[in-house]
Design a protein around this motif. Structure first.
Motif, PDB file in Angstrom:
ATOM      1  N   ALA A  20       2.356   9.512  -5.663  1.00 50.31           N
ATOM      2  CA  ALA A  20       2.996  10.761  -5.238  1.00 50.31           C
ATOM      3  C   ALA A  20       4.067  11.174  -6.243  1.00 50.31           C
ATOM      4  N   CYS A  21       4.833  10.221  -6.727  1.00 50.48           N
ATOM      5  CA  CYS A  21       5.864  10.522  -7.726  1.00 50.48           C
ATOM      6  C   CYS A  21       5.230  11.113  -8.982  1.00 50.48           C
ATOM      7  N   ARG A  22       4.087  10.572  -9.367  1.00 52.89           N
ATOM      8  CA  ARG A  22       3.406  11.089 -10.565  1.00 52.89           C
ATOM      9  C   ARG A  22       2.994  12.549 -10.359  1.00 52.89           C
ATOM     10  N   LEU A  23       2.467  12.867  -9.175  1.00 56.82           N
ATOM     11  CA  LEU A  23       2.074  14.250  -8.892  1.00 56.82           C
ATOM     12  C   LEU A  23       3.291  15.165  -8.829  1.00 56.82           C
ATOM     13  N   LEU A  24       4.369  14.688  -8.223  1.00 56.57           N
ATOM     14  CA  LEU A  24       5.575  15.498  -8.121  1.00 56.57           C
ATOM     15  C   LEU A  24       6.186  15.746  -9.504  1.00 56.57           C
ATOM     16  N   ASP A  25       6.038  14.771 -10.400  1.00 54.26           N
ATOM     17  CA  ASP A  25       6.606  14.894 -11.742  1.00 54.26           C
ATOM     18  C   ASP A  25       5.772  15.784 -12.658  1.00 54.26           C
ATOM     19  N   THR A  26       4.458  15.802 -12.458  1.00 55.56           N
ATOM     20  CA  THR A  26       3.580  16.413 -13.463  1.00 55.56           C
ATOM     21  C   THR A  26       2.820  17.639 -12.975  1.00 55.56           C
ATOM     22  N   THR A  27       2.969  17.996 -11.695  1.00 53.34           N
ATOM     23  CA  THR A  27       2.267  19.163 -11.174  1.00 53.34           C
ATOM     24  C   THR A  27       3.199  20.009 -10.317  1.00 53.34           C
ATOM     25  N   LEU A  28       2.700  21.185  -9.937  1.00 50.31           N
ATOM     26  CA  LEU A  28       3.434  22.060  -9.027  1.00 50.31           C
ATOM     27  C   LEU A  28       2.767  22.091  -7.647  1.00 50.31           C
ATOM     28  N   VAL A  29       1.946  21.094  -7.377  1.00 45.50           N
ATOM     29  CA  VAL A  29       1.257  21.005  -6.084  1.00 45.50           C
ATOM     30  C   VAL A  29       2.294  20.916  -4.963  1.00 45.50           C
ATOM     31  N   ILE A  74       0.835  -1.198   0.000  1.00 40.35           N
ATOM     32  CA  ILE A  74       0.000   0.000   0.000  1.00 40.35           C
ATOM     33  C   ILE A  74       0.873   1.253   0.000  1.00 40.35           C
ATOM     34  N   ILE A  75       1.941   1.239   0.817  1.00 37.13           N
ATOM     35  CA  ILE A  75       2.842   2.395   0.863  1.00 37.13           C
ATOM     36  C   ILE A  75       3.435   2.643  -0.521  1.00 37.13           C
ATOM     37  N   ARG A  76       3.829   1.596  -1.219  1.00 36.23           N
ATOM     38  CA  ARG A  76       4.437   1.754  -2.542  1.00 36.23           C
ATOM     39  C   ARG A  76       3.421   2.235  -3.572  1.00 36.23           C
ATOM     40  N   GLN A  77       2.166   1.812  -3.436  1.00 30.54           N
ATOM     41  CA  GLN A  77       1.130   2.332  -4.318  1.00 30.54           C
ATOM     42  C   GLN A  77       0.982   3.841  -4.119  1.00 30.54           C
ATOM     43  N   ARG A  78       0.976   4.270  -2.868  1.00 33.20           N
ATOM     44  CA  ARG A  78       0.825   5.691  -2.569  1.00 33.20           C
ATOM     45  C   ARG A  78       2.037   6.493  -3.041  1.00 33.20           C
ATOM     46  N   VAL A  79       3.217   5.956  -2.811  1.00 33.32           N
ATOM     47  CA  VAL A  79       4.432   6.663  -3.233  1.00 33.32           C
ATOM     48  C   VAL A  79       4.499   6.754  -4.751  1.00 33.32           C
ATOM     49  N   ARG A  80       4.057   5.710  -5.431  1.00 35.08           N
ATOM     50  CA  ARG A  80       4.058   5.740  -6.904  1.00 35.08           C
ATOM     51  C   ARG A  80       3.175   6.877  -7.407  1.00 35.08           C
ATOM     52  N   PRO A 122       2.390  15.464   7.011  1.00 36.43           N
ATOM     53  CA  PRO A 122       3.448  15.633   6.004  1.00 36.43           C
ATOM     54  C   PRO A 122       4.769  15.001   6.417  1.00 36.43           C
ATOM     55  N   TYR A 123       5.050  14.968   7.719  1.00 39.34           N
ATOM     56  CA  TYR A 123       6.311  14.362   8.171  1.00 39.34           C
ATOM     57  C   TYR A 123       6.283  12.839   7.969  1.00 39.34           C
ATOM     58  N   TYR A 124       5.136  12.234   8.237  1.00 43.29           N
ATOM     59  CA  TYR A 124       5.011  10.791   8.013  1.00 43.29           C
ATOM     60  C   TYR A 124       5.075  10.480   6.517  1.00 43.29           C
ATOM     61  N   PHE A 125       4.461  11.337   5.717  1.00 41.96           N
ATOM     62  CA  PHE A 125       4.534  11.170   4.259  1.00 41.96           C
ATOM     63  C   PHE A 125       5.986  11.198   3.791  1.00 41.96           C
ATOM     64  N   THR A 126       6.748  12.181   4.266  1.00 40.49           N
ATOM     65  CA  THR A 126       8.150  12.299   3.869  1.00 40.49           C
ATOM     66  C   THR A 126       8.940  11.068   4.303  1.00 40.49           C
ATOM     67  N   ARG A 127       8.650  10.568   5.506  1.00 37.91           N
ATOM     68  CA  ARG A 127       9.370   9.404   6.004  1.00 37.91           C
ATOM     69  C   ARG A 127       9.076   8.171   5.144  1.00 37.91           C
ATOM     70  N   CYS A 128       7.799   7.963   4.806  1.00 34.04           N
ATOM     71  CA  CYS A 128       7.435   6.823   3.959  1.00 34.04           C
ATOM     72  C   CYS A 128       8.032   6.958   2.565  1.00 34.04           C
ATOM     73  N   PHE A 129       7.983   8.171   2.024  1.00 34.81           N
ATOM     74  CA  PHE A 129       8.520   8.419   0.683  1.00 34.81           C
ATOM     75  C   PHE A 129      10.023   8.142   0.665  1.00 34.81           C
ATOM     76  N   VAL A 136       0.565  17.067  -1.882  1.00 36.15           N
ATOM     77  CA  VAL A 136       0.800  15.775  -2.541  1.00 36.15           C
ATOM     78  C   VAL A 136       0.595  14.651  -1.535  1.00 36.15           C
ATOM     79  N   GLY A 137       1.131  14.852  -0.316  1.00 36.17           N
ATOM     80  CA  GLY A 137       0.947  13.853   0.725  1.00 36.17           C
ATOM     81  C   GLY A 137      -0.515  13.626   1.044  1.00 36.17           C
TER      82      GLY A 137
END
Length: 231
Positions: free
Chosen positions: A185-194, A177-183, A208-215, A199-200
């Protein structure tokens, strides 16, 4: 074996071979084989060597004894295993580019055989129920999931669910599940300025801190550094 029937003998064992069967014959091991007298076979074959062989033997599970692997594919589609592509590449010559093409086609054939050799699971089996659960997680990865609830839905124990899940995906349910979410997240980071925090949130992380840790655990660096990197 594309059609017809035959037999193969090695290490004191004899296996009957029919359309849709694949047989692995290890190097330097005495063997014999032949077609059936009433229904002669049509076969495709390849000899190959290399350091990858033990890994392919383990993946296909054909090394221990002479037993054909049954491929779940109609007879008229067996050539999709692409051994013909191996031959076609080598017929063009033996330059490096042709050898690379033949090697790639052979790997494709072996990988296809592994996928097609998996018996079609009984829809009532635990394997199939967990497989359906995995498909549901792929479509519904944003909301929180509890392992116990997933196991109950698949009608197996938590330990059995986790074991089947890891066997089918290579990851534990939580890591998957974490990898699905990170995948995503990568798409949003690559294609948007959000912003990173948003993004988290869009990928299921209110903190956001937990998001960064998982990422960071999956990708090796922070979301901000990932976005700044050259793609």
């Amino acid at each position: 074996c594309l059609k017809g029937e035959g037999w193969v003998r090695s290490a004191g064992e004899t296996g009957v071979v029919g359309a849709g069967d694949l047989v692995w014959l290890p190097a330097d091991e005495p063997h014999s084989y032949g077609c059936d007298g009433k229904s002669p076979w049509t076969i495709l074959w390849a000899h190959f060597s290399g350091t990858e062989i033990p890994s392919w033997e383990a993946l296909l599970g054909l090394r221990a004894k002479v037993r054909p692997m049954k491929l779940s594919l109609p007879d008229d589609r067996l050539e999709e295993l692409a051994l013909d592509r191996v031959y076609a590449a080598l017929e063009k010559g033996f330059s490096l580019r042709h050898l690379v093409a033949a090697s790639a086609a052979l790997r494709h054939s072996l990988s296809s055989a592994d996928q097609l050799g998996r018996d079609t699971p009984d829809p009532r089996s635990a394997e199939e129920r967990v497989a359906r659960s995995i498909e549901s997680l792929k479509a519904d990865w944003q909301r929180p999931h509890r392992l116990k609830e997933l196991a109950i839905a698949a009608r197996v124990s938590v330990a059995h669910y986790s074991a089947i899940f890891r066997r089918q995906t290579g990851f534990s349910p939580i890591d998957f599940i974490i990898r699905q979410r990170v995948r995503h997240a990568c798409r949003l980071l690559d294609t948007t300025l959000v912003p990173v925090a948003e993004v988290g949130r869009r990928t299921g992380y209110d903190d956001p801190y937990y998001f960064t840790r998982c990422f960071r655990r999956v990708m090796g660096f922070s979301p901000r550094k990932y976005r700044q990197g050259a793609k």
